[in-house]
Design a protein around this motif. Sequence first.
Motif, PDB file in Angstrom:
ATOM      1  N   HIS A  41       0.834  -1.192   0.000  1.00 47.80           N
ATOM      2  CA  HIS A  41       0.000   0.000   0.000  1.00 47.80           C
ATOM      3  C   HIS A  41       0.880   1.257   0.000  1.00 47.80           C
ATOM      4  N   PRO A  42       0.290   2.434  -0.168  1.00 47.62           N
ATOM      5  CA  PRO A  42       1.076   3.672  -0.256  1.00 47.62           C
ATOM      6  C   PRO A  42       1.904   4.020   0.988  1.00 47.62           C
ATOM      7  N   LEU A  43       1.596   3.446   2.152  1.00 48.63           N
ATOM      8  CA  LEU A  43       2.366   3.755   3.366  1.00 48.63           C
ATOM      9  C   LEU A  43       3.347   2.653   3.745  1.00 48.63           C
ATOM     10  N   ILE A  53      10.229   9.345   8.743  1.00 47.13           N
ATOM     11  CA  ILE A  53       9.100   8.681   9.397  1.00 47.13           C
ATOM     12  C   ILE A  53       7.918   9.648   9.478  1.00 47.13           C
ATOM     13  N   THR A  54       8.187  10.877   9.852  1.00 50.32           N
ATOM     14  CA  THR A  54       7.128  11.886   9.953  1.00 50.32           C
ATOM     15  C   THR A  54       6.553  12.216   8.583  1.00 50.32           C
ATOM     16  N   THR A  59       2.492  11.800   8.818  1.00 46.71           N
ATOM     17  CA  THR A  59       1.675  12.849   8.194  1.00 46.71           C
ATOM     18  C   THR A  59       0.639  12.263   7.238  1.00 46.71           C
ATOM     19  N   PRO A  60       1.028  11.398   6.288  1.00 42.82           N
ATOM     20  CA  PRO A  60      -0.003  10.842   5.408  1.00 42.82           C
ATOM     21  C   PRO A  60      -0.976   9.919   6.143  1.00 42.82           C
ATOM     22  N   MET A  61      -0.503   9.201   7.153  1.00 43.56           N
ATOM     23  CA  MET A  61      -1.394   8.335   7.931  1.00 43.56           C
ATOM     24  C   MET A  61      -2.439   9.177   8.653  1.00 43.56           C
ATOM     25  N   GLY A  62      -2.016  10.250   9.275  1.00 42.88           N
ATOM     26  CA  GLY A  62      -2.953  11.121   9.989  1.00 42.88           C
ATOM     27  C   GLY A  62      -4.010  11.705   9.075  1.00 42.88           C
ATOM     28  N   LEU A  64      -5.530  10.315   6.747  1.00 44.49           N
ATOM     29  CA  LEU A  64      -6.510   9.304   6.362  1.00 44.49           C
ATOM     30  C   LEU A  64      -7.655   9.172   7.363  1.00 44.49           C
ATOM     31  N   PHE A  65      -7.504   9.784   8.548  1.00 47.86           N
ATOM     32  CA  PHE A  65      -8.504   9.648   9.604  1.00 47.86           C
ATOM     33  C   PHE A  65      -9.240  10.951   9.856  1.00 47.86           C
ATOM     34  N   ASP A  66     -10.495  10.818  10.233  1.00 48.81           N
ATOM     35  CA  ASP A  66     -11.331  11.959  10.590  1.00 48.81           C
ATOM     36  C   ASP A  66     -10.726  12.622  11.829  1.00 48.81           C
ATOM     37  N   PRO A  67     -10.325  13.881  11.723  1.00 44.03           N
ATOM     38  CA  PRO A  67      -9.680  14.530  12.872  1.00 44.03           C
ATOM     39  C   PRO A  67     -10.628  14.735  14.053  1.00 44.03           C
ATOM     40  N   GLU A  68     -11.926  14.656  13.819  1.00 47.11           N
ATOM     41  CA  GLU A  68     -12.911  14.811  14.896  1.00 47.11           C
ATOM     42  C   GLU A  68     -13.247  13.491  15.581  1.00 47.11           C
TER      43      GLU A  68
END
Length: 137
Positions: A41-43, A53-54, A59-62, A64-68
């Motif tokens: 996969h892309p990550l 790593i960041t 950064t790309p992993m974060g 992908l998720f709803d920040p709320e």
Amino acid sequence: MTQPDARTVVTRYLQALRTRDAQAVPELIAADAVYRIPGSHPLAGTFRGLDEITEKFFTPMGALFDPEAAYSVEVSHVLAEGDQVSVECVTRSRTVHGTPYAIDISAQFTVRDGKIVSMREYFDTQYFTATLFGKEA
């Protein structure tokens, strides 16, 4: 000053992930750390150094998720001996597309001088890819 033991460092790291503490996470990772993320996969890949790593993982992993949405790391087992820590956990959240996300992870850490110097994760890469990247990945 005495360095915290490996188990404590990894526990703090997991707590920082849970709370999305963008300052604490890099403070717990060595500048020359190596992270290995399996799959095609892309990550996926081997990332060397905190900057890579960041940039290429956190950064790309974060994004992908709803920040709320809540982001939980439910630890079921931790085994620690010397500088080695093994963790089994379930990570739960919601993707930016509103899809529920829950994945079992086994992660192996090496800690030296109070910082994580390596991490290797093992998880269902097919589920990870389908859930986070859809059928196009």
